[in-house]
Motif scaffolding. Structure first.
Motif, PDB file in Angstrom:
ATOM      1  N   ILE A 136       3.566  -8.821  -0.583  1.00  0.00           N
ATOM      2  CA  ILE A 136       3.523  -7.520   0.090  1.00  0.00           C
ATOM      3  C   ILE A 136       4.921  -6.953   0.354  1.00  0.00           C
ATOM      4  O   ILE A 136       5.195  -5.826  -0.050  1.00  0.00           O
ATOM      5  N   PRO A 137       5.840  -7.712   0.974  1.00  0.00           N
ATOM      6  CA  PRO A 137       7.158  -7.112   1.177  1.00  0.00           C
ATOM      7  C   PRO A 137       7.843  -6.748  -0.131  1.00  0.00           C
ATOM      8  O   PRO A 137       8.547  -5.734  -0.201  1.00  0.00           O
ATOM      9  N   SER A 138       7.627  -7.548  -1.168  1.00  0.00           N
ATOM     10  CA  SER A 138       8.306  -7.187  -2.415  1.00  0.00           C
ATOM     11  C   SER A 138       7.686  -5.922  -3.000  1.00  0.00           C
ATOM     12  O   SER A 138       8.389  -5.108  -3.609  1.00  0.00           O
ATOM     13  N   ALA A 139       6.389  -5.726  -2.779  1.00  0.00           N
ATOM     14  CA  ALA A 139       5.772  -4.468  -3.221  1.00  0.00           C
ATOM     15  C   ALA A 139       6.295  -3.291  -2.395  1.00  0.00           C
ATOM     16  O   ALA A 139       6.558  -2.213  -2.936  1.00  0.00           O
ATOM     17  N   ILE A 140       6.466  -3.493  -1.095  1.00  0.00           N
ATOM     18  CA  ILE A 140       7.040  -2.429  -0.258  1.00  0.00           C
ATOM     19  C   ILE A 140       8.422  -2.065  -0.776  1.00  0.00           C
ATOM     20  O   ILE A 140       8.781  -0.893  -0.909  1.00  0.00           O
ATOM     21  N   PHE A 141       9.184  -3.123  -1.104  1.00  0.00           N
ATOM     22  CA  PHE A 141      10.526  -2.881  -1.621  1.00  0.00           C
ATOM     23  C   PHE A 141      10.479  -2.066  -2.909  1.00  0.00           C
ATOM     24  O   PHE A 141      11.204  -1.082  -3.064  1.00  0.00           O
ATOM     25  N   PHE A 142       9.594  -2.446  -3.842  1.00  0.00           N
ATOM     26  CA  PHE A 142       9.543  -1.741  -5.124  1.00  0.00           C
ATOM     27  C   PHE A 142       9.147  -0.279  -4.951  1.00  0.00           C
ATOM     28  O   PHE A 142       9.716   0.606  -5.589  1.00  0.00           O
ATOM     29  N   GLU A 143       8.176  -0.061  -4.073  1.00  0.00           N
ATOM     30  CA  GLU A 143       7.747   1.319  -3.846  1.00  0.00           C
ATOM     31  C   GLU A 143       8.917   2.131  -3.297  1.00  0.00           C
ATOM     32  O   GLU A 143       9.230   3.208  -3.801  1.00  0.00           O
ATOM     33  N   ALA A 144       9.586   1.584  -2.270  1.00  0.00           N
ATOM     34  CA  ALA A 144      10.711   2.300  -1.663  1.00  0.00           C
ATOM     35  C   ALA A 144      11.793   2.539  -2.695  1.00  0.00           C
ATOM     36  O   ALA A 144      12.356   3.635  -2.795  1.00  0.00           O
ATOM     37  N   LEU A 155      -0.467   0.631  -9.438  1.00  0.00           N
ATOM     38  CA  LEU A 155      -0.845  -0.184 -10.593  1.00  0.00           C
ATOM     39  C   LEU A 155       0.388  -0.808 -11.237  1.00  0.00           C
ATOM     40  O   LEU A 155       0.368  -1.977 -11.621  1.00  0.00           O
ATOM     41  N   ALA A 156       1.443  -0.001 -11.342  1.00  0.00           N
ATOM     42  CA  ALA A 156       2.640  -0.516 -11.999  1.00  0.00           C
ATOM     43  C   ALA A 156       3.184  -1.725 -11.260  1.00  0.00           C
ATOM     44  O   ALA A 156       3.540  -2.740 -11.861  1.00  0.00           O
ATOM     45  N   ILE A 157       3.232  -1.628  -9.926  1.00  0.00           N
ATOM     46  CA  ILE A 157       3.735  -2.766  -9.150  1.00  0.00           C
ATOM     47  C   ILE A 157       2.815  -3.967  -9.346  1.00  0.00           C
ATOM     48  O   ILE A 157       3.265  -5.098  -9.557  1.00  0.00           O
ATOM     49  N   ALA A 158       1.516  -3.718  -9.319  1.00  0.00           N
ATOM     50  CA  ALA A 158       0.565  -4.814  -9.470  1.00  0.00           C
ATOM     51  C   ALA A 158       0.695  -5.481 -10.833  1.00  0.00           C
ATOM     52  O   ALA A 158       0.755  -6.705 -10.939  1.00  0.00           O
ATOM     53  N   PHE A 159       0.750  -4.660 -11.875  1.00  0.00           N
ATOM     54  CA  PHE A 159       0.783  -5.216 -13.236  1.00  0.00           C
ATOM     55  C   PHE A 159       2.051  -6.002 -13.507  1.00  0.00           C
ATOM     56  O   PHE A 159       2.078  -6.848 -14.377  1.00  0.00           O
ATOM     57  N   SER A 160       3.118  -5.671 -12.796  1.00  0.00           N
ATOM     58  CA  SER A 160       4.372  -6.334 -13.134  1.00  0.00           C
ATOM     59  C   SER A 160       4.661  -7.520 -12.235  1.00  0.00           C
ATOM     60  O   SER A 160       5.606  -8.244 -12.461  1.00  0.00           O
ATOM     61  N   LEU A 179      -3.232  -9.870  -6.849  1.00  0.00           N
ATOM     62  CA  LEU A 179      -3.977 -11.072  -6.486  1.00  0.00           C
ATOM     63  C   LEU A 179      -5.124 -11.305  -7.457  1.00  0.00           C
ATOM     64  O   LEU A 179      -5.346 -12.396  -7.969  1.00  0.00           O
ATOM     65  N   LEU A 180      -5.850 -10.246  -7.703  1.00  0.00           N
ATOM     66  CA  LEU A 180      -7.023 -10.329  -8.565  1.00  0.00           C
ATOM     67  C   LEU A 180      -6.613 -10.781  -9.966  1.00  0.00           C
ATOM     68  O   LEU A 180      -7.180 -11.725 -10.527  1.00  0.00           O
ATOM     69  N   ILE A 181      -5.598 -10.108 -10.515  1.00  0.00           N
ATOM     70  CA  ILE A 181      -5.159 -10.462 -11.864  1.00  0.00           C
ATOM     71  C   ILE A 181      -4.562 -11.855 -11.873  1.00  0.00           C
ATOM     72  O   ILE A 181      -4.940 -12.715 -12.675  1.00  0.00           O
ATOM     73  N   GLY A 182      -3.636 -12.096 -10.949  1.00  0.00           N
ATOM     74  CA  GLY A 182      -2.912 -13.359 -10.927  1.00  0.00           C
ATOM     75  C   GLY A 182      -3.831 -14.551 -10.753  1.00  0.00           C
ATOM     76  O   GLY A 182      -3.740 -15.535 -11.478  1.00  0.00           O
ATOM     77  N   VAL A 183      -4.750 -14.441  -9.787  1.00  0.00           N
ATOM     78  CA  VAL A 183      -5.634 -15.573  -9.511  1.00  0.00           C
ATOM     79  C   VAL A 183      -6.571 -15.818 -10.693  1.00  0.00           C
ATOM     80  O   VAL A 183      -6.734 -16.960 -11.132  1.00  0.00           O
ATOM     81  N   ALA A 202       1.591  -0.892  -0.999  1.00  0.00           N
ATOM     82  CA  ALA A 202       1.920  -2.318  -1.052  1.00  0.00           C
ATOM     83  C   ALA A 202       0.662  -3.180  -0.958  1.00  0.00           C
ATOM     84  O   ALA A 202       0.497  -4.133  -1.725  1.00  0.00           O
ATOM     85  N   VAL A 203      -0.219  -2.842  -0.040  1.00  0.00           N
ATOM     86  CA  VAL A 203      -1.397  -3.683   0.163  1.00  0.00           C
ATOM     87  C   VAL A 203      -2.341  -3.589  -1.041  1.00  0.00           C
ATOM     88  O   VAL A 203      -2.842  -4.610  -1.536  1.00  0.00           O
ATOM     89  N   VAL A 204      -2.560  -2.384  -1.533  1.00  0.00           N
ATOM     90  CA  VAL A 204      -3.449  -2.244  -2.688  1.00  0.00           C
ATOM     91  C   VAL A 204      -2.837  -2.919  -3.910  1.00  0.00           C
ATOM     92  O   VAL A 204      -3.517  -3.658  -4.635  1.00  0.00           O
ATOM     93  N   ALA A 205      -1.532  -2.709  -4.109  1.00  0.00           N
ATOM     94  CA  ALA A 205      -0.875  -3.350  -5.257  1.00  0.00           C
ATOM     95  C   ALA A 205      -0.994  -4.862  -5.155  1.00  0.00           C
ATOM     96  O   ALA A 205      -1.283  -5.542  -6.141  1.00  0.00           O
ATOM     97  N   THR A 206      -0.809  -5.376  -3.947  1.00  0.00           N
ATOM     98  CA  THR A 206      -0.907  -6.826  -3.774  1.00  0.00           C
ATOM     99  C   THR A 206      -2.329  -7.311  -4.059  1.00  0.00           C
ATOM    100  O   THR A 206      -2.523  -8.369  -4.652  1.00  0.00           O
TER     101      THR A 206
END
Lengths: 309, 340, 365
Positions: free
Chosen positions: B267-275, B206-211, B153-157, B145-149
Motif C-alpha cells: 500500500i505505501p509503495s502504491a501511494i508513492f507511485f500514485e503521488a 491498474l498500472a500500479i497493480a500490474f507492475s 493481491l489477486l494477481i500475485g496470489v 493505493a488500496v484498489v491497486a493493492t
C-alpha cells in the motif's frame, strides 16, 4: 561458472528482445504520429513526413527495421525534435544521469551499511532506535518531497548550494542527496536485519565461546556474513534510483535521461520513450548480471556449487 | 541433609492419582495464531500509534466525501492564494498574513474577504480551499493505493499459488516470466501502461497493480512450495481433495500472514507511485486531485507560498511513515523470530 | 576419584530470565562439582535448564538473564564476577564448548583451517603459519581424512559428522581443562553419533580434559559419563555415579526417564512415557515441581520442596519418598529389574574383593 554465465547472458538477451518487441507493439497501439506538432500540412506533405519516419510500411516491416536499427544503436528519429536522432538525444543526456546515479548509489549504500550494522550491534539501545527512525523516514518520505525541501532550505534560504541547473560538482550535491535517501534507508534496514540474524546465529555463539572479544567477533565473523547478502539488493536499489532520477532531474533541471523521459511522455514522443525504456532495461539487466557474478565470487557457498555444476 | 523440622502426620499420604495428574493440561493459555499476533502487536506502541493515525486519516479522507468544509473544486479567483487563517489565533503562519516584498500584509483584507472568512489551510491559485482539497486528494490517493493493492493481491496470489502448486515446467516458465518483468524498471512499465490506458484514476490504479504483483507472486510461490511438502497437504491430496479446495482450505490460511504483511508494504509503495506519477504530470488529471497533483501545484509557487506545498507534503509523508511503521509492527507480530 | 580436586564448583546457582510475560526462574538452586579428568553428564528434558547452566559457566548468558544467587567457581574463582576481559581469556582457552548443531555452528564464509586456528591466535598469540600447522595436527587428531587438502575448504563442503569433528577440533585446540558438550550428537545420524562419542572418549584420554556432557538421551550417558546429574524444571533432582543412577535410581523422575528408554531387555510393545509437560517456570508450582506428573506423589509434595536425601556417599536424590516416614512404594517393574541387577553387581564386586583377599591370604606362607 562459465556455463552459468552463458545461461544468464542468454536470458538477458531474450529479455531484451522481449522488451523491444513489447514496447514496439505497445507504441503501435497508441494514437499519435510525428504530425501532431505540425497540423497545418497538406496530405501529400503529411505522407512525405510519415514516409520519412518509415510509418507508411506494413507494421511487420517497421518492426524488423526497428529491431535491426536498435541492434546498430539506431533508435529512429525523435517526434519532438524532428531533426534529432533518438540515439543522439540519449547519448548526450546519459552522462549526467549516470554520474548522479553512481554518486547516489555510493552515498546510499556505504553509509547505509555502516548505520545498519551499528543498529544491529547496538540493538535495543538509543543508537538502534535512532537508526530505525532515520531509515523509516528515508523509506517513507518520497524523494521528490525531500528534493523540494532541500531546494527550499539549503538552496533558497541558506544559499549554500545552487537550487537547480547543471554545471559542476556543486550542482550534483542536492540531487544526489535526494536520490540517495531511499537507497540509504533500504540498505540500512536490510543490513540491520541481516546482521541481527547473523549475530543470533550459532557460529557467532561459537566465536564468542572461542574467546574472541565483542568487536573481534563482529570484525572476523559477523561483518562478512551480513554484508555478502547486501549485494543482492543492489539491483532493486538501481531501480529505485532510476525511478527517482526521472523526477529529481526534473526538479533540479538536470539535462539527463530521466528528465528527457518525462518530457517525451508528455509530448507523446514514442521513439524516445521506447529508446529510454530499452536503455533503462539494459542498465538494470547489466546491474543484475554484475551483482549476480559478484555474489557468486564473494560467497564461497555459491562459488563452489557453481564450480561443481 | 534430611529435614529436621516436624512434619504434619498426614504429610506422607499418597495423592489420588486420578485427581492430581495433569497429563492433558497445558500450562500456557491456548491462543489462535491471529490472537497471538494481535497480542504481540498490542505490545508494540509505535505500531499501535501508527494504526490509530491511519484510521484517523482514513476516516477524515472518506468522511469528507459527506461533510467537507468547502467544495474542493469550487473555484473562487478573488480569494486565490490566501494563506492559512485560524479563527481567533494570531500567530504568523496561521493568521492570514503573508510576507510580500519584505513587509507583512494581511492577505485576507487585500483580497477583500469578509471578516468571517477563514481557510484553515489557505487557498490555492484558483481560490480553492486547501483543506478540502487535501482531504479530497488523500481520499483519491488512498483509494488508488488500496484498489491497486487489492488487484495486485489477486494477481500475485493466484499467480504464485498456481506456479508453486503446479511446479515442473509450468512453474519454470512462470518464473521466467516474472524474471523478465522484474528486469524492466517498474516505473517504465507503469508509464507504458498509463500511456496505453490513457491517464486517469482507473488506468493509474491498474498500472500500479500490474507492475507490482511480482514480489507478492514470488513470496507466495516460495511458501506454497514449502507447504506442498507438508504432511497435511499430502494427506489431503491422498484423500482425493481437488486442488482448488486444497488451495482454499489448506494453503491460503497458512499463507495469510505473508499476504497481510506484504499487503501492508504494498500500500505505501502504491501511494508513492500514485503521488510520483501525478507529481510528474501523468497521473490523476484535473479537476480531480491527489496528494501528488497537490504537491505538483504547490511546487510551482513554493518559493512564495510554501504553505501550498507544506501541507500535502506533510500529509503524504505522515501517511507513508504510519504505513511503514504499522507494516513493520505487523511483520514482527506475525513473525516473532525476526525480532528476538 | 573422590580424592581428585574439584576444578569447577557450582553452588546454589539461581538464574532468572526477564521476559515480556514476567520473570522465568530457569535455574532454581543448582549445585554440583566437576573433578579433574571426569565426565559429568547432566540429563533432563528440554527446558530443564541444562543449557542455561553451561552458559553461565562460559559467561555467555543472554542479555536478559539475571543471576539471582550462587556462584560458579573455576579453580576457586567466581566466573560470574569476572570482567569481560577475564571471561574472554577463559573461553576457548580454559573452558571450551561444543554445540548441538554442527550444520550451523561453523562460520559459512571462513575456511575451516582458519576457524580451527583462531583460538590459538587469539589466546596464545601464535602466528598464523604456526597456528595453521597446529590446526592441521588437530584435524588429523579428530580424524578428518586428507586434512592437508581440506584445510582450506569451507564448512559446506563437509558432512555433518565431519563438521562436528571440526567443531571438536576448535574446542580442543587449546587443550582446555573443561570441555562442555551441549548435546553434541543430537543432530547427527545414529552411526555418526557413535563415532563422535568414541572420538570424544579417545580424546579425553589424550588431552586430559574434564567433560560436562549435556544430553536428554540417557542411552548416550551410559558409555560416556562417570557421574550423572538429573535435572528437572531448573533443579537437580538426583545425582550419583553412572551405576547408581542407572541401576539404583531413587527419584520417580529418573524412574520415568529410565523406563522410557528402550533396552535389550525391554519386552512388551509399549514404551512407558512420563505423562504431562514440564511446569511453567514463570510461576513454578509450590512444593515439588514434578508432583503434577508423578504417580507416586505424596501430599507433602504439593506443599514442600523435598530436600536431598543421602543414598550413599556419592548418591543423593531429592524426593520425599526417601523420608523415613514415607510409605514404601514399588517402583516400575523395569526399575526393579535394574535394582536387582545392581544388587547382583554389588554382590559380584564384593565376591571379587573377598576372593581377592582370600587369594592374598593364601599366598602368605
Amino acid at each position: 561458472m562459465a556455463k552459468y554465465l552463458l545461461k544468464r547472458i542468454f536470458y538477458l538477451l531474450l529479455t531484451l528482445f522481449i522488451v523491444i518487441t513489447v514496447t514496439f507493439f505497445l507504441m503501435k497501439l497508441l494514437p499519435g504520429t510525428p504530425l501532431q506538432n505540425q497540423q497545418k500540412l497538406s496530405p501529400s506533405e503529411q505522407h512525405l513526413i510519415l514516409k520519412q519516419y518509415g510509418l507508411t510500411k506494413p507494421i511487420w516491416q517497421q518492426y524488423l527495421t526497428y529491431v535491426g536499427g536498435v541492434l546498430h544503436g539506431n533508435f529512429g528519429t525523435s517526434f519532438q525534435f524532428s531533426d534529432q536522432p533518438v540515439s543522439y538525444l540519449i547519448s548526450s543526456r546519459i552522462g549526467p544521469s549516470l554520474l548522479l546515479g553512481t554518486q547516489a548509489m555510493i552515498l546510499g549504500v556505504v553509509p547505509g551499511i555502516l548505520v545498519g550494522a551499528l543498529g544491529a550491534i547496538k540493538k535495543n539501545t538509543w543508537v538502534d532506535t535512532t537508526t530505525t527512525i532515520v531509515s523509516i523516514l528515508g523509506i517513507s518520505i518520497p524523494s521528490f518531497v525531500l528534493a523540494v525541501l532541500l531546494q527550499y532550505f539549503i538552496g533558497l534560504k541558506l544559499h549554500l548550494l545552487p537550487i537547480a541547473d547543471w554545471g559542476g560538482f556543486a550542482y550534483t550535491v542536492l540531487p544526489t542527496i535526494a536520490l540517495a535517501a531511499s537507497p540509504f534507508a533500504d540498505t540500512a534496514r536490510f543490513t540491520r536485519t541481516e546482521m541481527v540474524d547473523v549475530l543470533n546465529s550459532d557460529y557467532i555463539e561459537l566465536a564468542r565461546a572461542k574467546g574472541l572479544s565483542k568487536w573481534g567477533v563482529i570484525y572476523h565473523h559477523a561483518l562478512r556474513n551480513s554484508l555478502i547478502p547486501v549485494v543482492t539488493i543492489i539491483g532493486p536499489l538501481a531501480v529505485n534510483i532510476m525511478t527517482g532520477s526521472m523526477v529529481i532531474e526534473n526538479i533540479f533541471s538536470i539535462p539527463g535521461i530521466g528528465e528527457q523521459f518525462v518530457k517525451s511522455i508528455l509530448t507523446n514522443d514514442y521513439p524516445t520513450i521506447m529508446a529510454v525504456t530499452i536503455v533503462y532495461s539494459v542498465m538494470l539487466m547489466v546491474v543484475l548480471l554484475i551483482t549476480d557474478i559478484v555474489y557468486g565470487i564473494i560467497d564461497p557457498r555459491i562459488r563452489i556449487s557453481g564450480k561443481s555444476n | 541433609m534430611a529435614d529436621e523440622v516436624k512434619l504434619p502426620a498426614d504429610s506422607f499420604e499418597p495423592l489420588d492419582k486420578s485427581k492430581h495428574l495433569d497429563s492433558e493440561k497445558i500450562a500456557a493459555p491456548n491462543l489462535t495464531f491471529m490472537q497471538d499476533a494481535w497480542r504481540r502487536l498490542k505490545k508494540n506502541k509505535s505500531a499501535i500509534i501508527a494504526m490509530i493515525i491511519l484510521v484517523i486519516f482514513f476516516v477524515l479522507a472518506f468522511g469528507s466525501a459527506f461533510i467537507s468544509p468547502h467544495n474542493p473544486n469550487a473555484v473562487n479567483p478573488q480569494l486565490a492564494n490566501l494563506p492559512p487563517k485560524w479563527p481567533g489565533v494570531n500567530i504568523n503562519g496561521v493568521n492570514g498574513t503573508l510576507v510580500q516584498a519584505g513587509s507583512r500584509v494581511n492577505a485576507y483584507q487585500a483580497a477583500g474577504a469578509g471578516a468571517g472568512v477563514h481557510y484553515w489551510l489557505g487557498t490555492d491559485y484558483l481560490g480553492r480551499d486547501m483543506l478540502s482539497r487535501i482531504l479530497f486528494g488523500t481520499r483519491i490517493s488512498l483509494t488508488v493505493a488500496v484498489v491497486a493493492t487489492a488487484v495486485d493481491l489477486l494477481i500475485g496470489v493466484s499467480f504464485g499459488l498456481f506456479s508453486g502448486w503446479k511446479g515442473g515446467w509450468i512453474d519454470n516458465f512462470m518464473q521466467r516470466v516474472i524474471e523478465i518483468i522484474m528486469s524492466i524498471p517498474t516505473l517504465v512499465v507503469v508509464v507504458l501502461l498509463i500511456l496505453i490506458l490513457k491517464p486517469g484514476m482507473t488506468s493509474i490504479t491498474l498500472a500500479i497493480a500490474f507492475s507490482s504483483w511480482t514480489t507478492m507472486a514470488r513470496l507466495i510461490r516460495a511458501q506454497t512450495m514449502e507447504l506442498k511438502g507438508q504432511e497435511y497437504v499430502l494427506a489431503a491430496q491422498t484423500l482425493g481433495e481437488s486442488s482448488i479446495k486444497i488451495a482454499f482450505k489448506h494453503l491460503l490460511p497458512n499463507l495469510s500472514s505473508i499476504i497481510i504483511i506484504q499487503t501492508m508494504f504494498t500500500i505505501p509503495s502504491a501511494i508513492f507511485f500514485e503521488a510520483f506519477l501525478s507529481f510528474v504530470g501523468i497521473g490523476i488529471s484535473a479537476p480531480q486531485a491527489s496528494l501528488g497533483t497537490l504537491l505538483n501545484d504547490g511546487q510551482k509557487n513554493f518559493q512564495f507560498l510554501p504553505y501550498q506545498m507544506w501541507y500535502p507534503a506533510i500529509v503524504l509523508s505522515v501517511i507513508m511513515i504510519a504505513f511503514n511503521i504499522f507494516a513493520d509492527g505487523l511483520r514482527d507480530a506475525f513473525d516473532p523470530q525476526t525480532k528476538e | 576419584m573422590q580424592s581428585k580436586e574439584n576444578i569447577l564448583e557450582v553452588n546454589h546457582l539461581k538464574i532468572n530470565f526477564k521476559t515480556y510475560a514476567g520473570t522465568v526462574k530457569a535455574i532454581r538452586d543448582v549445585s554440583f562439582n566437576l573433578k579433574k579428568g571426569e565426565t559429568l553428564a547432566i540429563v533432563g528434558e528440554s527446558g530443564s535448564g541444562k543449557t542455561v547452566t553451561t552458559r553461565s559457566i562460559m559467561g555467555l548468558l543472554a542479555n536478559n538473564a539475571v543471576v539471582a544467587g550462587g556462584n560458579v567457581l573455576f579453580h576457586g574463582q567466581d566466573v560470574l564476577k569476572m570482567s569481560q576481559r577475564e571471561l574472554e581469556n577463559l573461553r576457548g582457552a580454559k573452558i571450551a564448548q561444543i554445540f548441538q548443531d554442527p550444520m550451523t555452528s561453523l562460520d559459512p564464509t571462513m575456511r575451516i583451517g582458519r576457524q580451527i586456528a583462531e583460538p590459538l591466535m587469539v589466546h596464545k598469540g601464535v602466528k598464523k603459519a604456526k597456528a595453521m600447522a597446529q590446526a592441521l595436527e588437530m584435524m588429523k587428531l579428530v580424524g578428518i581424512t586428507d586434512a592437508e587438502n581440506r584445510i582450506n575448504d569451507y564448512p559446506h563442503q563437509f558432512s555433518g559428522g565431519m563438521r562436528q569433528r571440526i567443531v571438536i577440533a576448535i574446542a580442543l585446540i587449546n587443550y582446555p581443562e573443561i570441555l562442555i558438550a551441549d548435546e553434541p550428537t543430537t543432530a547427527l545420524d545414529v552411526t555418526i553419533q557413535a563415532q563422535i562419542l568414541d572420538l570424544m572418549r579417545e580424546l579425553q584420554d589424550k588431552i586430559e580434559t574434564s567433560i560436562i556432557f549435556i544430553t536428554h538421551d540417557l542411552g548416550v550417558v551410559a558409555g560416556m559419563a562417570d557421574r550423572v546429574a538429573v535435572m528437572y524444571a531448573g533443579k537437580i533432582v538426583e545425582f550419583g555415579t553412572v551405576d547408581e543412577i542407572f541401576y539404583n535410581p531413587k527419584h520417580p523422575y529418573t524412574w520415568g526417564l529410565l523406563s522410557s528408554m528402550p533396552t535389550l531387555d525391554t519386552n512388551g510393545d509399549e514404551l512407558p512415557s512420563i505423562p504431562g509437560t514440564p511446569p511453567d517456570l514463570l510461576d513454578p508450582p509450590k512444593g515439588d515441581a514434578f508432583a503434577a506428573r508423578n504417580s507416586y506423589a505424596l501430599k507433602i509434595d504439593t506443599e514442600k520442596e523435598p530436600p536431598f536425601f543421602k543414598v550413599s556417599d556419592t548418591h543423593y536424590a531429592a524426593t520425599w519418598l526417601l523420608h523415613p516416614d514415607a510409605p514404601k512404594v514399588t517402583p516400575p517393574e523395569q526399575i526393579i529389574e535394574r535394582q536387582k541387577k545392581f544388587a547382583k553387581m554389588q554382590q559380584q564386586l564384593e565376591d571379587k574383593k573377598l576372593h581377592h583377599k582370600v587369594e592374598e591370604t593364601e599366598e602368605q606362607p
